[in-house]
Design a protein around this motif. Sequence first.
Motif, mmCIF file in Angstrom:
data_model
loop_
_atom_site.group_PDB
_atom_site.id
_atom_site.type_symbol
_atom_site.label_atom_id
_atom_site.label_comp_id
_atom_site.label_asym_id
_atom_site.label_seq_id
_atom_site.Cartn_x
_atom_site.Cartn_y
_atom_site.Cartn_z
ATOM 1 N N LYS A 65 2.773 -22.745 18.943
ATOM 2 C CA LYS A 65 4.195 -22.454 18.734
ATOM 3 C C LYS A 65 5.028 -23.711 18.537
ATOM 4 N N SER A 66 4.683 -24.799 19.249
ATOM 5 C CA SER A 66 5.436 -26.045 19.104
ATOM 6 C C SER A 66 4.609 -27.226 19.576
ATOM 7 N N VAL A 67 4.935 -28.386 19.038
ATOM 8 C CA VAL A 67 4.338 -29.662 19.433
ATOM 9 C C VAL A 67 5.512 -30.621 19.583
ATOM 10 N N ASP A 68 5.866 -30.948 20.841
ATOM 11 C CA ASP A 68 7.068 -31.740 21.104
ATOM 12 C C ASP A 68 6.777 -32.936 21.989
ATOM 13 N N LEU A 69 7.468 -34.030 21.729
ATOM 14 C CA LEU A 69 7.405 -35.195 22.608
ATOM 15 C C LEU A 69 8.307 -34.955 23.801
ATOM 16 N N GLY A 70 7.819 -35.318 24.982
ATOM 17 C CA GLY A 70 8.635 -35.243 26.188
ATOM 18 C C GLY A 70 9.095 -36.632 26.576
ATOM 19 N N PRO A 71 10.021 -36.727 27.523
ATOM 20 C CA PRO A 71 10.492 -38.048 27.964
ATOM 21 C C PRO A 71 9.440 -38.743 28.830
ATOM 22 N N LYS A 72 9.405 -40.082 28.774
ATOM 23 C CA LYS A 72 8.413 -40.830 29.552
ATOM 24 C C LYS A 72 8.581 -40.614 31.056
ATOM 25 N N GLU A 73 9.768 -40.218 31.493
ATOM 26 C CA GLU A 73 9.997 -39.932 32.915
ATOM 27 C C GLU A 73 9.106 -38.790 33.409
ATOM 28 N N ASP A 74 8.695 -37.900 32.488
ATOM 29 C CA ASP A 74 7.825 -36.787 32.874
ATOM 30 C C ASP A 74 6.444 -37.268 33.332
ATOM 31 N N GLY A 84 3.531 -46.807 29.340
ATOM 32 C CA GLY A 84 3.361 -47.059 27.913
ATOM 33 C C GLY A 84 3.011 -45.823 27.110
ATOM 34 N N MET A 85 3.149 -44.639 27.727
ATOM 35 C CA MET A 85 2.815 -43.389 27.033
ATOM 36 C C MET A 85 3.970 -42.403 27.085
ATOM 37 N N LEU A 86 3.940 -41.486 26.151
ATOM 38 C CA LEU A 86 4.867 -40.360 26.137
ATOM 39 C C LEU A 86 4.054 -39.077 26.190
ATOM 40 N N PRO A 87 4.546 -38.062 26.907
ATOM 41 C CA PRO A 87 3.826 -36.791 26.908
ATOM 42 C C PRO A 87 4.075 -36.028 25.606
ATOM 43 N N VAL A 88 3.073 -35.294 25.192
ATOM 44 C CA VAL A 88 3.170 -34.398 24.039
ATOM 45 C C VAL A 88 2.908 -33.002 24.583
ATOM 46 N N TYR A 89 3.860 -32.107 24.399
ATOM 47 C CA TYR A 89 3.731 -30.743 24.912
ATOM 48 C C TYR A 89 3.357 -29.795 23.778
ATOM 49 N N VAL A 90 2.190 -29.167 23.931
ATOM 50 C CA VAL A 90 1.684 -28.224 22.936
ATOM 51 C C VAL A 90 1.789 -26.831 23.544
ATOM 52 N N CYS A 149 0.671 -24.084 27.968
ATOM 53 C CA CYS A 149 1.160 -25.365 27.466
ATOM 54 C C CYS A 149 0.136 -26.428 27.844
ATOM 55 N N LYS A 150 -0.290 -27.220 26.901
ATOM 56 C CA LYS A 150 -1.222 -28.316 27.156
ATOM 57 C C LYS A 150 -0.465 -29.634 27.021
ATOM 58 N N THR A 151 -0.663 -30.520 27.991
ATOM 59 C CA THR A 151 -0.052 -31.844 27.941
ATOM 60 C C THR A 151 -1.038 -32.812 27.314
ATOM 61 N N GLU A 152 -0.649 -33.377 26.215
ATOM 62 C CA GLU A 152 -1.402 -34.426 25.542
ATOM 63 C C GLU A 152 -0.571 -35.691 25.645
ATOM 64 N N GLY A 153 -0.945 -36.752 24.976
ATOM 65 C CA GLY A 153 -0.181 -37.985 25.061
ATOM 66 C C GLY A 153 -0.223 -38.787 23.779
ATOM 67 N N VAL A 154 0.726 -39.705 23.692
ATOM 68 C CA VAL A 154 0.802 -40.641 22.572
ATOM 69 C C VAL A 154 1.338 -41.956 23.138
#
Length: 179
Positions: A65-74, A84-90, A149-154
Amino acid sequence: MKSALIATCCAAALLLSACGGEEKGDKTVRADGTLAPGSTLKVGERAVVPFSDADKSGTIAITVKSVDLGPKEDLAEFKNKGEGMLPVYVRMVIENVGGTDLSDTSVSVRAVDPDGKSTKVILANSTAACKGEEAPANFTTAGATYETCKTEGVKDGGEVGGVIFREGDYQDDPITWKK
């Protein structure tokens, strides 16, 4: 004469194998209704795939449904491992298409960059903003669905172009959802 017969048989076999699926843009639907390996979809499109996990197997549909970057605070709870990473919410909807018992299974996808290459960041845990759920106990009949929702990273400053499903038939040639 014998070589002409062999050539005719080979041509017929090629034609029959090509008749096994229906091409739709960058995706091919196989005769059994599942997507062929290497198919490309847009986020929001549904992919029907053979699936196995936890000694259970069947047919599911995955709709990213969506692939969004989350804030690094998460990632604060990860401490130095999240630096040094950002979460990616799938966010996905999973449907039991085949009607077999697929309770307590889990669907895995991986984030990719705009070129379709791995982001090289895998986060094993979920965050408060994205809790990965296993299939519920009632995920045993055709038409049953659940959202997860799966948490990935970038890497911080990196881009996400979509996600891939690389399980079973799709190990060498994954299905890709592009943003």
